[in-house]
Write a protein that holds these residues in place. Structure first.
Motif, PDB file in Angstrom:
ATOM      1  N   GLU A  25     -79.812  52.172  -6.455  1.00 58.71           N
ATOM      2  CA  GLU A  25     -79.509  52.362  -4.927  1.00 58.71           C
ATOM      3  C   GLU A  25     -80.117  53.143  -4.000  1.00 58.71           C
ATOM      4  O   GLU A  25     -80.221  52.853  -3.200  1.00 58.71           O
ATOM      5  N   PHE A  26     -80.964  54.313  -5.404  1.00 56.12           N
ATOM      6  CA  PHE A  26     -82.451  53.944  -4.048  1.00 56.12           C
ATOM      7  C   PHE A  26     -83.308  53.070  -3.504  1.00 56.12           C
ATOM      8  O   PHE A  26     -83.361  53.462  -2.372  1.00 56.12           O
ATOM      9  N   ARG A  80     -78.127  53.768 -11.243  1.00 59.89           N
ATOM     10  CA  ARG A  80     -78.365  54.495  -9.717  1.00 59.89           C
ATOM     11  C   ARG A  80     -80.145  54.874  -9.430  1.00 59.89           C
ATOM     12  O   ARG A  80     -80.045  54.292  -7.768  1.00 59.89           O
ATOM     13  N   THR A  81     -80.672  54.023  -9.761  1.00 60.03           N
ATOM     14  CA  THR A  81     -82.103  53.504  -8.990  1.00 60.03           C
ATOM     15  C   THR A  81     -81.787  52.542  -8.724  1.00 60.03           C
ATOM     16  O   THR A  81     -82.882  52.778  -7.264  1.00 60.03           O
ATOM     17  N   VAL A 123     -77.249  46.387  -6.366  1.00 59.98           N
ATOM     18  CA  VAL A 123     -76.272  48.031  -6.510  1.00 59.98           C
ATOM     19  C   VAL A 123     -74.867  46.569  -6.885  1.00 59.98           C
ATOM     20  O   VAL A 123     -74.410  47.182  -7.869  1.00 59.98           O
ATOM     21  N   LYS A 164     -80.393  63.608  -5.269  1.00 63.48           N
ATOM     22  CA  LYS A 164     -79.364  63.148  -6.229  1.00 63.48           C
ATOM     23  C   LYS A 164     -80.225  61.595  -6.956  1.00 63.48           C
ATOM     24  O   LYS A 164     -79.988  60.850  -7.542  1.00 63.48           O
ATOM     25  N   SER A 165     -81.776  61.732  -6.879  1.00 61.44           N
ATOM     26  CA  SER A 165     -82.261  61.314  -7.498  1.00 61.44           C
ATOM     27  C   SER A 165     -81.947  61.351  -8.896  1.00 61.44           C
ATOM     28  O   SER A 165     -82.249  62.184  -8.951  1.00 61.44           O
ATOM     29  N   VAL A 166     -82.674  60.458  -9.598  1.00 58.31           N
ATOM     30  CA  VAL A 166     -82.921  59.870 -10.569  1.00 58.31           C
ATOM     31  C   VAL A 166     -83.525  61.490 -11.160  1.00 58.31           C
ATOM     32  O   VAL A 166     -83.137  62.763 -12.719  1.00 58.31           O
ATOM     33  N   GLU A 180     -76.476  53.434 -16.873  1.00 63.18           N
ATOM     34  CA  GLU A 180     -76.903  54.196 -15.897  1.00 63.18           C
ATOM     35  C   GLU A 180     -77.686  54.561 -14.639  1.00 63.18           C
ATOM     36  O   GLU A 180     -77.430  54.249 -13.310  1.00 63.18           O
ATOM     37  N   PHE A 181     -79.014  54.873 -15.681  1.00 59.76           N
ATOM     38  CA  PHE A 181     -79.554  54.845 -14.864  1.00 59.76           C
ATOM     39  C   PHE A 181     -80.804  53.776 -13.765  1.00 59.76           C
ATOM     40  O   PHE A 181     -80.712  54.116 -13.370  1.00 59.76           O
ATOM     41  N   TYR A 232     -80.939  63.886 -11.334  1.00 58.11           N
ATOM     42  CA  TYR A 232     -79.611  63.468 -11.779  1.00 58.11           C
ATOM     43  C   TYR A 232     -79.716  63.816 -13.316  1.00 58.11           C
ATOM     44  O   TYR A 232     -78.892  64.419 -13.501  1.00 58.11           O
ATOM     45  N   LEU A 233     -81.151  63.813 -13.891  1.00 58.59           N
ATOM     46  CA  LEU A 233     -80.749  64.104 -15.518  1.00 58.59           C
ATOM     47  C   LEU A 233     -80.289  66.109 -15.584  1.00 58.59           C
ATOM     48  O   LEU A 233     -80.542  65.735 -16.543  1.00 58.59           O
ATOM     49  N   ASN A 244     -81.726  61.254  -0.980  1.00 57.82           N
ATOM     50  CA  ASN A 244     -83.442  60.826  -2.740  1.00 57.82           C
ATOM     51  C   ASN A 244     -84.606  62.132  -2.930  1.00 57.82           C
ATOM     52  O   ASN A 244     -84.415  62.273  -2.127  1.00 57.82           O
ATOM     53  N   ARG A 263     -70.720  44.494  -1.743  1.00 60.45           N
ATOM     54  CA  ARG A 263     -69.925  45.894  -1.938  1.00 60.45           C
ATOM     55  C   ARG A 263     -68.718  45.547  -0.356  1.00 60.45           C
ATOM     56  O   ARG A 263     -67.685  45.498  -0.370  1.00 60.45           O
TER      57      ARG A 263
END
Ligand code: FMN
Ligand code: FES
Lengths: 405, 408
Positions: B318-319, B315-316, B339, A332-334, B311-312, A337-338, A371, A163
């Motif tokens: 990124e973790f 995100r993981t 990522v 902000k972890s899954v 999407e999930f 987030y869900l 996290n 990135r």
């Protein structure tokens, strides 16, 4: 299987061997020949003998088999970080680092199997992605070990972008040594050589993950107050990240100050165990760790500034920049987030008028995303300082935050 | 197979702040039994024959680890209780400490006796700072009552880092260093904290120790499956009606846990064992939960059919990138590349070749990463590609289609 099992499987087979070895060693002690036991191994199909205590790399080199290494260099303590030197070990699913893995009786090792070659190539590509700067037109490129090894393992142009590559301005404050950290591949050689050989302990790794950077003091440009002229780091740097200033090329330097070299290593002091606690205490009392406090801490436990800064910037609950009186951390972890953490983030933004990563003007709140905080059964959840708030709704946010005023 | 409370037996029953309520429930009887009736080798033997395996994710046989540390040379040895619990979706250790800190202290004391350690640490994640007083209080009360003898138990708080739950990074953190992983061998039971033999056990593993000592290894061995003895405490989250902590006999099915107990209704995918665990389609729910099959640290996340799986997955990833220590190349650079690519795929800007690159990358990360973080990230990615490849491909097709529409 969970991947942790692989490590555990390794430990199991290692344990078996360890107990076997122990038996062997005890037997040999009885016979009175404990020293430098001969070990038989097979490397690339050839039976070779080595001595107990050698690494796989040493055993291979002794038999004329060369394995590329990058973070490792003779004379430094192995760190095993670059993974360029990996080899295949029969019976092990994973590849092992040859620069640090001790040789053991009966090992069957492949240094150039397809799996090894593929891995080395990929690792070189990964290193090249973020090795930026003016390499191609650079006269120093011929000396760049990274490019040499890349050519050797036939790694081509990286298959992937990142990135934002690590990019830093060139540091030219020091009269002898120039640092161009954009070319740094984070091999830890300068850190180790400055500690183990020059005994100055000037460099340290700071931040973490992809943002890791070798720093001096509080991440400042290398200057002549801190770094004298020994320059061993230049000779150990595998890339053009560290160079002599002016027209001197690597390897052509005048005699580096040898008097500094090869003193006894400082003994490890258990005092540094206090470091994290001290940093956290300061963080708690003034909201961040200031330079003054880091200087004080460094002096009191006998560490260099860069070491303290390197530890402080590794941990996300320690900040070297001033923070608000209260820190809001929304998970902000899954699992959160869900359960619509995004709405909670929006409500907090609206309530205090700042975005994640910012601090309110009155210095009341800092706002961060974090996290998993282990409150997934009450998702969405957040921490305000040490307190957990769960089952959040946009309506509950104003009330919670007002209670902190 | 049923719910069964071994680890959570006192939760909601004893007062976590008052040792007397714990003593009424046979508290510290196991420790007294171990000290007075067994020598350390017998304690280790009992744990070995119980078949107890680590509950922190790796499932390593607990007794064997203790034995190696006991047999390692040197007088000075350490025990570390791993209460870092950073694995995404895991909160069972928090629940345990909140409700029954005394059993943990007792387990630590028995383990230290077995190994021959005079010093023990509890490494508690910064996010659980609110639990520190509870543990310190339990240690203090146990000390006052004379249960701890010479044993010194120190609570050490982390400072915000998932990788510090990994054993070698954890030791670096206790030593006041950056939480970077170390290469192995040497393994901690040989050379761990300060280079001394060290045993690192998860909270839940140590919670199993007092009941095993008190009731005997054959009792424990009679529960569970061939390779997985006893119970497991699960943390269930995500798209379920009743998220929370459940203790089940090992070998119980994913269906019992997620559907019957937690109330999953419309599941499409499961993440078992946290981010570093296994990502599976919901169709595996008849599988038993055990070390032989699928388990990890016991986090189970459920995703409904209407969730965007890519999407999930993004995100993981990124973790992992945010939590990588940065020491080894495959994890530091590899998670970042993951990522970048997954982000493009999730936004509909990916290409078919990206999927192949991810595949190659995950293999190398699995084979070469220095610790379980990089390896876990790669397992996750491999599972994602294995089981949800269609979702990736249709996302690529969609984006190609959209691109064509955009061309005038
Ligand atoms: C990235 C990573 C994070 C980990 N986090 C934890 C943790 O938070 N708690 C834990 O008990 N084990 C964690 N582990 C596993 C530990 O390395 C270690 O295997 C475990 O604490 C051993 O205890 P056990 O044998 O009782 O399970 C983690 C491993 C990895 C690779
Ligand atoms: S040379 Fe062995 S890991 Fe870098």
């Amino acid at each position: 299987m969970p991947t942790h099992d692989k490590v555990s499987g390794e430990l199991t087979s290692f344990l078996d061997k360890a107990f076997q070895l122990k038996g062997l060693r005890e037997a040999s002690v009885e016979k009175g020949n404990d020293k430098m036991k001969e070990i038989g191994v097979v490397i690339d199909g050839v039976k070779v003998s080595a001595h107990e205590g050698m690494t796989i790399l040493e055993a291979a080199e002794q038999s004329g088999i060369s394995i590329p290494t990058l973070c490792h260099k003779k004379g430094l303590t192995p760190i095993g970080s670059c993974r360029v030197c990996v080899v295949e070990l029969e019976g092990s699913g994973r590849l092992v680092g040859s620069c640090h893995t001790p040789i053991e009786e009966g090992m069957v090792i492949y240094t150039r199997s397809p799996k090894v070659l593929e891995a080395r190539k990929m690792i070189l590509e990964l290193l090249l992605v973020s090795h930026t700067g003016s390499c191609v037109t650079d006269p120093g490129v011929a000396e760049c070990e990274l490019h040499q090894i890349a050519a050797e393992v036939e790694a081509g142009f990286p298959r992937f972008p990142v990135r934002g590559p690590r990019f830093y301005p060139v540091e030219e404050l020091n009269p002898y040594v120039q640092r161009d950290m954009s070319k740094c591949i984070l091999c830890y050689r300068c850190i180790r050589v400055c500690t183990e050989i020059a005994q100055e302990n000037l460099y340290s790794m700071a931040y973490r993950g992809f943002n890791s950077k070798v720093i001096v003091d509080f991440d400042e440009h290398l200057n002549k107050e801190v770094c004298k002229d020994c320059g061993v780091c230049v000779e150990y740097c595998p890339t053009g990240a560290l160079r002599w200033r002016g027209s001197v090329r690597k390897g052509q330097a005048r005699e580096v100050s040898k008097h500094r070299i090869q003193k006894a290593l400082p003994t490890e002091d258990k005092k540094r165990e206090e470091l994290l606690g001290m940093l956290k205490d300061v963080q708690k009392s003034i909201g961040f760790v200031s330079r003054e406090s880091m200087v004080e801490i460094a002096q009191s436990i006998g560490l260099t500034l860069s070491e303290v800064y390197g530890v402080a910037t590794f941990y996300s609950f320690i900040s070297v920049k001033p923070m608000g009186k209260h820190v809001i951390r929304i998970c902000k972890s899954v699992p959160c987030y869900l359960k619509n953490a995004a709405m909670i983030i929006a409500s907090v933004e609206e309530e205090i008028g700042i975005k994640p990563g910012e601090t309110t003007e009155d210095g009341m709140f800092s706002f961060e995303l974090t996290n998993c905080i282990g409150a997934c059964d009450q998702a969405p959840a957040m921490l305000v300082d040490d307190e957990v708030f769960g089952n959040l709704t946009p309506e509950s946010i104003p009330k919670i935050l007002k209670s902190y005023h | 197979m049923p719910e069964k409370r071994i680890v959570l037996r006192n939760c909601g029953i004893v007062n976590p702040r008052d040792i007397n309520s714990y003593l009424e429930k046979e508290g510290f009887k196991a420790l007294v039994k171990a000290r007075e009736e067994m020598d350390p080798e017998e304690v280790i033997q009992e744990i070995k024959s119980s078949g107890l395996r680590g509950r922190g994710g790796a499932g390593f046989p607990c007794g064997a680890k203790w034995e190696l540390a006991r047999k390692s040379e040197g007088q000075e040895k350490y025990l570390i209780c791993n209460a870092d619990e950073g694995e995404m979706g895991t909160f069972k250790d928090r629940f345990i400490i909140q409700n029954d800190p005394f059993s943990l202290v007792e387990g630590i004391a028995i383990a230290a006796y077995g190994i021959g350690a005079d010093n023990a640490y509890v490494y508690l994640r910064a996010e659980y700072r609110f639990l520190a007083d509870l543990i310190k209080n339990a240690i203090h009360q146990a000390k006052e009552k004379g249960f701890l003898g010479e044993l010194n138990i120190v609570v050490r708080e982390g400072a915000g880092s998932y990788v510090c739950g990994e054993e070698s990074a954890l030791m670096n953190s206790i030593e006041g260093r950056r939480g970077e992983a170390r290469f192995r061998p040497p393994f901690p039971p040989q050379k761990g904290l300060w280079g001394k033999p060290t045993v690192i056990n998860n909270v839940e593993t140590l919670m199993n120790v007092p009941p095993i000592i008190l009731k005997g290894s054959s009792w424990f061995r009679s529960i569970g499956t061939d390779e997985s003895k006893g119970t497991k405490v699960f943390s269930v989250s995500g798209d379920v009606e009743r998220p929370g902590v459940y203790e089940l006999v090992l070998g119980s099915s994913l269906r019992e846990l997620t559907v019957d107990l937690a109330g999953a209704k419309n599941g499409a995918a499961l993440l078992v064992g946290g981010a570093a665990g296994r990502l599976m389609p919901f169709s595996i729910i008849e599988e038993p939960l055990s070390f032989e099959t699928i388990l990890g640290a016991g986090a189970v996340m459920v995703f409904d059919k209407d969730r965007d799986i890519i999407e999930f997955i993004y995100r993981t990833s990124e973790f992992f990138a945010e939590e990588s220590c940065g020491k080894c190349t495959p994890c530091r650079e590899g998670t970042e590349v993951m990522v970048e690519i997954l982000g493009r795929l999730a936004r509909g800007e990916g290409a078919e070749a990206d999927i192949d690159t991810l595949n190659d990358l995950s293999k190398v990360m699995a084979a070469t990463s220095l610790c379980g973080l990089g390896q876990g990230a790669s397992t996750f990615l491999m599972d994602a590609l294995d089981h949800f490849r269609k979702d990736f491909e249709s996302r690529v097709d969609q984006s190609l289609f959209l691109k064509r529409l955009r061309v005038p």
